[in-house]
Design a protein around this motif. Structure first.
Motif, PDB file in Angstrom:
ATOM      1  N   ASN A   4      -2.703   0.457  14.396  1.00 16.15           N
ATOM      2  CA  ASN A   4      -1.921   0.913  13.253  1.00 16.15           C
ATOM      3  C   ASN A   4      -2.268   0.007  12.078  1.00 16.15           C
ATOM      4  OD1 ASN A   4      -0.054   2.484  11.858  1.00 16.15           O
ATOM      5  ND2 ASN A   4       1.654   1.151  12.397  1.00 16.15           N
ATOM      6  N   SER A   5      -3.465   0.201  11.552  1.00 17.69           N
ATOM      7  CA  SER A   5      -4.008  -0.737  10.567  1.00 17.69           C
ATOM      8  C   SER A   5      -3.521  -0.514   9.148  1.00 17.69           C
ATOM      9  CB  SER A   5      -5.542  -0.679  10.600  1.00 17.69           C
ATOM     10  OG  SER A   5      -6.017  -1.015  11.884  1.00 17.69           O
ATOM     11  N   GLY A   6      -3.028   0.674   8.832  1.00 16.40           N
ATOM     12  CA  GLY A   6      -2.477   0.909   7.497  1.00 16.40           C
ATOM     13  C   GLY A   6      -3.488   1.379   6.472  1.00 16.40           C
ATOM     14  N   ASP A  27       0.829  -1.216   0.000  1.00 17.80           N
ATOM     15  CA  ASP A  27       0.000   0.000   0.000  1.00 17.80           C
ATOM     16  C   ASP A  27       0.858   1.258   0.000  1.00 17.80           C
ATOM     17  OD1 ASP A  27      -2.462  -1.397   0.039  1.00 17.80           O
ATOM     18  OD2 ASP A  27      -2.278  -1.690   2.191  1.00 17.80           O
ATOM     19  N   THR A  28       1.865   1.297  -0.856  1.00 19.26           N
ATOM     20  CA  THR A  28       2.771   2.439  -0.921  1.00 19.26           C
ATOM     21  C   THR A  28       2.050   3.681  -1.399  1.00 19.26           C
ATOM     22  OG1 THR A  28       4.575   0.928  -1.404  1.00 19.26           O
ATOM     23  CG2 THR A  28       4.944   3.251  -1.883  1.00 19.26           C
ATOM     24  N   ASN A  29       2.259   4.797  -0.688  1.00 18.36           N
ATOM     25  CA  ASN A  29       1.602   6.052  -1.004  1.00 18.36           C
ATOM     26  C   ASN A  29       2.557   7.176  -0.660  1.00 18.36           C
ATOM     27  OD1 ASN A  29      -0.505   8.309  -0.654  1.00 18.36           O
ATOM     28  ND2 ASN A  29      -1.706   6.563  -1.385  1.00 18.36           N
ATOM     29  N   THR A  70      -3.886  10.052   6.295  1.00 18.90           N
ATOM     30  CA  THR A  70      -5.007   9.280   6.811  1.00 18.90           C
ATOM     31  C   THR A  70      -4.744   7.777   6.677  1.00 18.90           C
ATOM     32  OG1 THR A  70      -7.409   8.940   6.601  1.00 18.90           O
ATOM     33  CG2 THR A  70      -6.232   9.515   4.597  1.00 18.90           C
ATOM     34  N   GLN A  71      -5.270   7.044   7.614  1.00 20.50           N
ATOM     35  CA  GLN A  71      -5.253   5.583   7.550  1.00 20.50           C
ATOM     36  C   GLN A  71      -6.488   5.075   8.281  1.00 20.50           C
ATOM     37  OE1 GLN A  71      -2.060   3.521   9.538  1.00 20.50           O
ATOM     38  NE2 GLN A  71      -2.463   4.454  11.509  1.00 20.50           N
ATOM     39  N   PHE A  72      -6.839   3.821   8.026  1.00 18.68           N
ATOM     40  CA  PHE A  72      -7.977   3.307   8.786  1.00 18.68           C
ATOM     41  C   PHE A  72      -7.524   2.634  10.070  1.00 18.68           C
ATOM     42  CE2 PHE A  72      -8.328  -0.352   5.435  1.00 18.68           C
ATOM     43  CZ  PHE A  72      -7.350  -1.091   6.018  1.00 18.68           C
ATOM     44  N   ALA A  98       6.066  21.431  -0.231  1.00 13.71           N
ATOM     45  CA  ALA A  98       6.913  22.571  -0.573  1.00 13.71           C
ATOM     46  C   ALA A  98       8.393  22.233  -0.473  1.00 13.71           C
ATOM     47  CB  ALA A  98       6.575  23.756   0.325  1.00 13.71           C
ATOM     48  N   THR A  99       8.802  21.561   0.619  1.00 12.31           N
ATOM     49  CA  THR A  99      10.223  21.242   0.817  1.00 12.31           C
ATOM     50  C   THR A  99      10.462  19.787   1.191  1.00 12.31           C
ATOM     51  OG1 THR A  99      10.120  21.843   3.164  1.00 12.31           O
ATOM     52  CG2 THR A  99      10.709  23.597   1.605  1.00 12.31           C
ATOM     53  N   GLN A 100       9.387  18.997   1.303  1.00 10.53           N
ATOM     54  CA  GLN A 100       9.520  17.621   1.776  1.00 10.53           C
ATOM     55  C   GLN A 100       8.746  16.647   0.902  1.00 10.53           C
ATOM     56  OE1 GLN A 100       7.791  18.548   5.576  1.00 10.53           O
ATOM     57  NE2 GLN A 100       9.782  18.597   6.603  1.00 10.53           N
ATOM     58  N   TYR A 101       9.148  15.400   1.001  1.00 14.33           N
ATOM     59  CA  TYR A 101       8.421  14.288   0.397  1.00 14.33           C
ATOM     60  C   TYR A 101       8.069  13.331   1.529  1.00 14.33           C
ATOM     61  CZ  TYR A 101       7.393   9.959  -2.045  1.00 14.33           C
ATOM     62  OH  TYR A 101       6.774   8.817  -2.469  1.00 14.33           O
ATOM     63  N   VAL A 102       6.805  12.898   1.582  1.00 12.13           N
ATOM     64  CA  VAL A 102       6.371  11.937   2.589  1.00 12.13           C
ATOM     65  C   VAL A 102       5.976  10.657   1.876  1.00 12.13           C
ATOM     66  CG1 VAL A 102       4.677  11.384   4.376  1.00 12.13           C
ATOM     67  CG2 VAL A 102       5.586  13.709   4.197  1.00 12.13           C
ATOM     68  N   GLN A 103       6.550   9.549   2.341  1.00 13.06           N
ATOM     69  CA  GLN A 103       6.172   8.241   1.821  1.00 13.06           C
ATOM     70  C   GLN A 103       5.635   7.401   2.970  1.00 13.06           C
ATOM     71  OE1 GLN A 103       9.177   5.381   0.379  1.00 13.06           O
ATOM     72  NE2 GLN A 103       7.825   5.103  -1.388  1.00 13.06           N
ATOM     73  N   TRP A 104       4.500   6.772   2.719  1.00 15.41           N
ATOM     74  CA  TRP A 104       3.872   5.920   3.714  1.00 15.41           C
ATOM     75  C   TRP A 104       3.699   4.549   3.093  1.00 15.41           C
ATOM     76  CZ3 TRP A 104      -0.637   8.247   7.007  1.00 15.41           C
ATOM     77  CH2 TRP A 104      -0.868   7.453   8.142  1.00 15.41           C
ATOM     78  N   VAL A 105       4.321   3.551   3.683  1.00 10.83           N
ATOM     79  CA  VAL A 105       4.232   2.174   3.206  1.00 10.83           C
ATOM     80  C   VAL A 105       3.496   1.369   4.263  1.00 10.83           C
ATOM     81  CG1 VAL A 105       5.505   0.150   2.408  1.00 10.83           C
ATOM     82  CG2 VAL A 105       6.367   2.450   1.901  1.00 10.83           C
ATOM     83  N   ASN A 106       2.254   1.080   3.994  1.00 10.00           N
ATOM     84  CA  ASN A 106       1.329   0.344   4.849  1.00 10.00           C
ATOM     85  C   ASN A 106       1.266   0.886   6.269  1.00 10.00           C
ATOM     86  OD1 ASN A 106      -0.740  -1.375   5.240  1.00 10.00           O
ATOM     87  ND2 ASN A 106       0.408  -3.244   4.990  1.00 10.00           N
ATOM     88  N   THR A 107       2.129   0.488   7.164  1.00  4.15           N
ATOM     89  CA  THR A 107       1.995   0.911   8.564  1.00  4.15           C
ATOM     90  C   THR A 107       3.119   1.819   9.042  1.00  4.15           C
ATOM     91  OG1 THR A 107       3.097  -1.106   9.312  1.00  4.15           O
ATOM     92  CG2 THR A 107       0.687  -1.170   9.198  1.00  4.15           C
TER      93      THR A 107
END
Length: 188
Positions: free
Chosen positions: A53-55, A3-5, A71-73, A10-19
């Protein structure tokens, strides 16, 4: 699945991989924060958004307001508790403070997708019954963007519309710049 997102601010990149999520410097690629558990965003908030921390994450950057929307569920099928946890940053710094919200559902709010639009933040879900065994259709939800980015405001409830089981996998429109769309432009 991972679930990569991710999103670029402006100055940052945020990557969220599942949990787990991490914040990177947009110019250098250097790690600024993390990786950290997704529910780190809700520490001190209380309730299931803090304790689970359901992801199934969604990361958006609202370029017009310079805010992160993360957001996550939060799913606990044994107790039939289904929440969508939403965090909106108070600045363009993804490592800063957030306004946090939890929205409850009576069924399993699977496959969340998000979009930023001038009049709201939009979420879509594939809804299942509480047991998670029957698909009940897509759900389209709107959150009051202006109230979510204003510290003194109290956002109203999430507004949702349930579609029949013939609809699934919907994606909300997402404004990819600071220039608003023409007046009257649809968000679908």
């Amino acid at each position: 699945p991972p679930d990569t997102n991710g999103a670029t601010g402006a100055t940052q990149y945020v990557q969220w991989v599942n949990t787990s999520f991490a914040v990177f410097n947009k110019s250098t690629g250097a790690l600024v924060f993390g990786p950290a558990a997704g529910n780190t965003l809700w520490q001190g908030f209380g309730g299931p958004c803090e304790t689970t921390n359901s992801g199934d994450p969604v990361v958006l950057y609202d370029k017009a307001a310079n805010r992160w929307v993360m957001t996550q569920f939060s799913i606990n099928q044994s107790t039939s508790q289904f929440f969508q946890c939403v965090a909106v940053s108070t600045s363009s710094d993804a490592t800063g403070t957030y306004r946090r919200f939890a929205y409850s559902f009576t069924g399993f709010n699977d496959y969340p997708k998000g979009g930023v639009w001038p009049d709201g933040y939009y979420l879509t879900f594939n809804m299942f019954n509480a047991a998670g065994t029957a698909f009940t259709g897509a759900r389209v939800c709107a959150l009051d963007r202006s109230q979510m980015v204003t510290a003194a405001a109290t956002p109203g409830p999430i507004q949702c519309f349930q579609l029949p089981s013939t609809f699934g996998g919907l994606l909300p429109a997402d404004l990819d710049g600071a220039t608003p769309p023409p007046a009257g432009a649809p968000n679908y």
